[in-house]
Design a protein around this motif. Structure first.
Motif, PDB file in Angstrom:
ATOM      1  N   SER A  19       0.831  -1.212   0.000  1.00  0.00           N
ATOM      2  CA  SER A  19       0.000   0.000   0.000  1.00  0.00           C
ATOM      3  C   SER A  19       0.861   1.256   0.000  1.00  0.00           C
ATOM      4  O   SER A  19       0.527   2.241  -0.648  1.00  0.00           O
ATOM      5  N   GLU A  22       2.291   1.863  -3.485  1.00  0.00           N
ATOM      6  CA  GLU A  22       1.260   2.451  -4.350  1.00  0.00           C
ATOM      7  C   GLU A  22       1.054   3.928  -4.038  1.00  0.00           C
ATOM      8  O   GLU A  22       0.946   4.756  -4.947  1.00  0.00           O
ATOM      9  N   ILE A  25       4.001   6.010  -5.333  1.00  0.00           N
ATOM     10  CA  ILE A  25       3.916   6.223  -6.783  1.00  0.00           C
ATOM     11  C   ILE A  25       2.803   7.228  -7.074  1.00  0.00           C
ATOM     12  O   ILE A  25       2.970   8.163  -7.860  1.00  0.00           O
ATOM     13  N   GLY A  26       1.660   7.068  -6.375  1.00  0.00           N
ATOM     14  CA  GLY A  26       0.529   7.987  -6.546  1.00  0.00           C
ATOM     15  C   GLY A  26       0.895   9.429  -6.227  1.00  0.00           C
ATOM     16  O   GLY A  26       0.347  10.364  -6.804  1.00  0.00           O
ATOM     17  N   SER A  46       4.983  -6.864  -9.730  1.00  0.00           N
ATOM     18  CA  SER A  46       4.815  -5.548 -10.315  1.00  0.00           C
ATOM     19  C   SER A  46       3.843  -4.723  -9.482  1.00  0.00           C
ATOM     20  O   SER A  46       2.825  -5.232  -9.005  1.00  0.00           O
ATOM     21  N   ILE A  47       4.204  -3.449  -9.256  1.00  0.00           N
ATOM     22  CA  ILE A  47       3.301  -2.531  -8.551  1.00  0.00           C
ATOM     23  C   ILE A  47       3.051  -1.349  -9.460  1.00  0.00           C
ATOM     24  O   ILE A  47       3.973  -0.603  -9.774  1.00  0.00           O
ATOM     25  N   GLN A  48       1.836  -1.205  -9.918  1.00  0.00           N
ATOM     26  CA  GLN A  48       1.450  -0.109 -10.819  1.00  0.00           C
ATOM     27  C   GLN A  48       2.465   0.097 -11.936  1.00  0.00           C
ATOM     28  O   GLN A  48       2.948   1.209 -12.152  1.00  0.00           O
ATOM     29  N   GLY A  49       2.786  -0.988 -12.578  1.00  0.00           N
ATOM     30  CA  GLY A  49       3.672  -0.896 -13.735  1.00  0.00           C
ATOM     31  C   GLY A  49       5.160  -0.870 -13.399  1.00  0.00           C
ATOM     32  O   GLY A  49       5.995  -0.877 -14.295  1.00  0.00           O
ATOM     33  N   SER A 240      -5.181   2.539   3.606  1.00  0.00           N
ATOM     34  CA  SER A 240      -4.656   3.718   2.905  1.00  0.00           C
ATOM     35  C   SER A 240      -4.263   4.829   3.859  1.00  0.00           C
ATOM     36  O   SER A 240      -3.302   5.553   3.610  1.00  0.00           O
TER      37      SER A 240
END
Ligand code: NAD
Length: 278
Positions: A19, A22, A25-26, A46-49, A240
């Motif tokens: 989490s 992610e 990256i976000g 892989s995490i978000q590409g 989150s």
């Protein structure tokens, strides 16, 4: 700007670590595509590409040599397991790696001693939910300002978490200690822990999809004659809030490193005091 900042998340093949990766990256941060994982747990995913290699922590020296060479301006986030806390912290200190420790448990006094001795920048936060920490601090300020304000009142505490959480919540204990200073007579043993899914859904109103990841706390305060009733509640679904808090802690630490502050060990209250950084 933090364009050269990189975040290494140990272990981003775990639930919290994933989490955080992610959320990082976000937030537009650079994720180091390598992380440390538990013994025998190495794998690629892989995490978000972003293709990430999770490497067995027994090879950590070599991994960090590589990471420091490629990403000299790195901040580590640790969400591993209680048994790994002290060993990991000692390791980050020995390699001069600034870190955010979100993992709970371990010997917290030793952790703080090691960090202070090493002079490494770090945020240690067993509760990374910023808004929960703010509430916790508000209760502590109320207790300091108005000791005994609720004396004679009765306190009832109910907390519900995923059934895999066996211990009582550290956050509940901290908030109860403020209630005790406000004059409420309460023993930690009296905390009612709900781990049964039927009760969680029917009584605590936990959404079914969050049975395996939630933190619902209710503190009920009632006057001796039953005529006055206060209720304090914080209900968290999912992970989150902790992941976003970890990203804030990373940005905070990056700022402190850049400013070369004398103070090097921080907590989530320090992060809150800094205000919004994004
Ligand atoms: P998890 O089991 O999903 O992930 C833990 C991962 O750590 C596993 O993949 C394991 O292989 C890895 N690991 C074990 N030893 C390691 C080592 N020495 N080096 C690197 N990796 C190692 O667990 P989770 O649900 O992600 O929770 C992790 C921790 O975070 C727990 O201690 C939990 O209490 C804590 N937590 C803290 C907060 C907070 O706000 N601070 C919030 C939620 C959870």
């Amino acid at each position: 700007s933090f364009s050269d900042l990189a975040v290494m998340v140990n272990d981003c093949s775990g639930k919290m670590g994933g989490s955080v990766a992610e959320a990082a990256i976000g937030a537009g941060l650079q994720l180091v595509p390598v992380c440390l994982t538990g013994p025998g747990m190495g794998r690629s995913f892989s995490i978000q590409g972003v293709n990430v290699e999770a490497v067995d922590s027994r090879h950590r020296e070599g991994v960090i040599d590589h990471v420091l060479k490629e990403y000299p301006y790195v901040v580590v986030v640790d969400y591993t397991l209680p048994a790994a806390v002290n060993g990991n912290a000692e390791f980050y200190c020995s390699r001069g790696l600034p870190f955010v420790m979100g993992t709970t448990g371990g010997d917290s006094e030793k952790l703080i001693e090691d960090v202070l001795q090493s002079g490494v920048y770090s945020v240690v936060a067993p509760q990374m939910g910023k808004q929960v920490v703010a509430f916790q601090a508000a209760m502590s300020i109320m207790a300091e300002q108005f000791p005994g304000a609720f004396s004679g009142y009765k306190l009832q505490v109910i907390e519900s978490h995923q059934s895999t959480k066996v211990d009582t919540s550290g956050t509940a204990k901290a908030i109860i200690s403020s209630f005790q200073k406000l004059g409420l007579d309460f023993d930690m043993e009296e905390i009612e822990m709900v781990r049964d899914s039927k009760r969680q859904i029917e009584e605590m109103k936990v959404p079914e999809e969050h049975l395996n990841g939630h933190a619902f706390h209710t503190y009920r305060v009632v006057s001796p004659d039953g005529m006055v009733n206060f209720e304090f509640q914080h209900n968290v679904c999912g992970r989150s809030i902790y992941a976003e808090g970890a990203v804030d802690a990373v940005l905070f630490l990056a700022k402190k490193i850049r400013e070369r502050t004398d103070k090097k060990l921080y907590n989530m209250i320090d992060v809150l005091r800094e205000g919004n950084m994004r």
